[in-house]
Write a protein that holds these residues in place. Structure first.
Motif, mmCIF file in Angstrom:
data_model
loop_
_atom_site.group_PDB
_atom_site.id
_atom_site.type_symbol
_atom_site.label_atom_id
_atom_site.label_comp_id
_atom_site.label_asym_id
_atom_site.label_seq_id
_atom_site.Cartn_x
_atom_site.Cartn_y
_atom_site.Cartn_z
ATOM 1 N N LEU A 26 -1.615 6.115 -11.222
ATOM 2 C CA LEU A 26 -1.672 4.889 -10.422
ATOM 3 C C LEU A 26 -2.644 3.876 -11.015
ATOM 4 O O LEU A 26 -2.361 2.672 -11.017
ATOM 5 C CB LEU A 26 -2.054 5.227 -8.978
ATOM 6 N N ASP A 27 -3.764 4.346 -11.542
ATOM 7 C CA ASP A 27 -4.708 3.422 -12.161
ATOM 8 C C ASP A 27 -4.143 2.821 -13.443
ATOM 9 O O ASP A 27 -4.408 1.657 -13.757
ATOM 10 C CB ASP A 27 -6.056 4.093 -12.405
ATOM 11 N N ALA A 28 -3.332 3.581 -14.172
ATOM 12 C CA ALA A 28 -2.680 3.042 -15.365
ATOM 13 C C ALA A 28 -1.704 1.933 -14.980
ATOM 14 O O ALA A 28 -1.619 0.902 -15.653
ATOM 15 C CB ALA A 28 -1.954 4.158 -16.127
ATOM 16 N N ARG A 86 -2.243 5.003 -3.217
ATOM 17 C CA ARG A 86 -3.415 5.312 -4.040
ATOM 18 C C ARG A 86 -4.552 5.838 -3.160
ATOM 19 O O ARG A 86 -5.220 6.808 -3.517
ATOM 20 C CB ARG A 86 -3.858 4.067 -4.808
ATOM 21 N N CYS A 87 -4.751 5.224 -1.989
ATOM 22 C CA CYS A 87 -5.840 5.661 -1.107
ATOM 23 C C CYS A 87 -5.619 7.095 -0.626
ATOM 24 O O CYS A 87 -6.577 7.852 -0.468
ATOM 25 C CB CYS A 87 -6.009 4.705 0.072
ATOM 26 N N GLY A 133 8.388 3.652 -9.277
ATOM 27 C CA GLY A 133 7.814 2.426 -8.728
ATOM 28 C C GLY A 133 7.613 2.451 -7.228
ATOM 29 O O GLY A 133 7.385 1.408 -6.612
ATOM 30 N N LYS A 134 7.664 3.632 -6.643
ATOM 31 C CA LYS A 134 7.485 3.755 -5.192
ATOM 32 C C LYS A 134 6.051 4.156 -4.884
ATOM 33 O O LYS A 134 5.750 5.305 -4.604
ATOM 34 C CB LYS A 134 8.486 4.763 -4.628
ATOM 35 N N TYR A 135 5.155 3.166 -4.959
ATOM 36 C CA TYR A 135 3.741 3.401 -4.739
ATOM 37 C C TYR A 135 3.108 2.141 -4.173
ATOM 38 O O TYR A 135 3.674 1.048 -4.240
ATOM 39 C CB TYR A 135 3.028 3.811 -6.026
ATOM 40 N N VAL A 136 1.923 2.318 -3.604
ATOM 41 C CA VAL A 136 1.110 1.216 -3.103
ATOM 42 C C VAL A 136 -0.251 1.331 -3.775
ATOM 43 O O VAL A 136 -0.901 2.381 -3.687
ATOM 44 C CB VAL A 136 0.948 1.282 -1.561
ATOM 45 N N ILE A 137 -0.644 0.269 -4.462
ATOM 46 C CA ILE A 137 -1.965 0.246 -5.096
ATOM 47 C C ILE A 137 -2.935 -0.368 -4.088
ATOM 48 O O ILE A 137 -3.084 -1.571 -3.994
ATOM 49 C CB ILE A 137 -1.947 -0.575 -6.408
ATOM 50 N N ASP A 138 -3.533 0.499 -3.295
ATOM 51 C CA ASP A 138 -4.469 0.055 -2.277
ATOM 52 C C ASP A 138 -5.857 0.591 -2.603
ATOM 53 O O ASP A 138 -6.056 1.238 -3.632
ATOM 54 C CB ASP A 138 -3.999 0.474 -0.877
ATOM 55 N N SER A 165 7.365 11.711 -9.512
ATOM 56 C CA SER A 165 8.650 11.021 -9.648
ATOM 57 C C SER A 165 8.670 9.716 -8.846
ATOM 58 O O SER A 165 9.256 8.726 -9.285
ATOM 59 C CB SER A 165 9.810 11.937 -9.241
ATOM 60 N N LEU A 166 8.021 9.707 -7.685
ATOM 61 C CA LEU A 166 7.944 8.474 -6.896
ATOM 62 C C LEU A 166 7.157 7.405 -7.648
ATOM 63 O O LEU A 166 7.568 6.239 -7.695
ATOM 64 C CB LEU A 166 7.296 8.743 -5.537
ATOM 65 N N ILE A 167 6.043 7.788 -8.247
ATOM 66 C CA ILE A 167 5.234 6.833 -9.010
ATOM 67 C C ILE A 167 6.041 6.298 -10.186
ATOM 68 O O ILE A 167 6.089 5.084 -10.424
ATOM 69 C CB ILE A 167 3.907 7.468 -9.465
#
Length: 123
Positions: A112-114, A83-84, A20-25, A15-17
């Motif tokens: 996350l990769d999508a 992501r990490c 939009g509550k994510y970090v693409i690191d 639900s967080l993803i």
């Protein structure tokens, strides 16, 4: 020790993803991005162990409920999914043969990769 997928934490991460509550690191960023012991303790003091557990894909039902030891495979910083952190959880779960946790982390990794691919695709 019985470590299994913490279903509600998995649902929460999804639900967080989706919100939009994510970090693409990057994979190696987790050592710097994961919450410190002090941040964990402050979060527990403010929100309690149940909320703390929502940030972990694994739950060890052999451990008492009100302990950090009960919760395994963290995936975020108490604000966003990283992501990490997901990659670290996926790798460690695979090494320890926790197939359900590994699959859940792999699904989050795919989500996350999508997002990352969509961000880099010209519109």
């Amino acid at each position: 020790m019985t470590v299994k997928l913490h279903e509600s934490a998995y649902d929460y991460a999804r639900s967080l993803i989706e919100a939009g509550k994510y970090v693409i690191d990057e994979r190696d960023d987790w050592s710097e991005h994961q919450p410190s012991t002090r941040q964990e303790n402050d979060f527990i003091a403010e929100h309690g162990y149940r909320e703390y557990g929502r940030w972990h894909l694994g739950i060890d039902d052999a451990e008492p409920e009100d302990t950090k030891a009960r919760y395994r495979f963290p995936f975020g910083d108490f604000v966003k999914v990283h992501r990490c952190g997901v990659l670290a959880a996926e790798s460690r779960a695979g090494q320890r043969k926790y197939v359900d946790i590994e699959r859940a982390a792999a699904h989050l990794h795919g989500m996350l990769d999508a997002v990352r691919t969509a961000q880099h695709t010209p519109h």
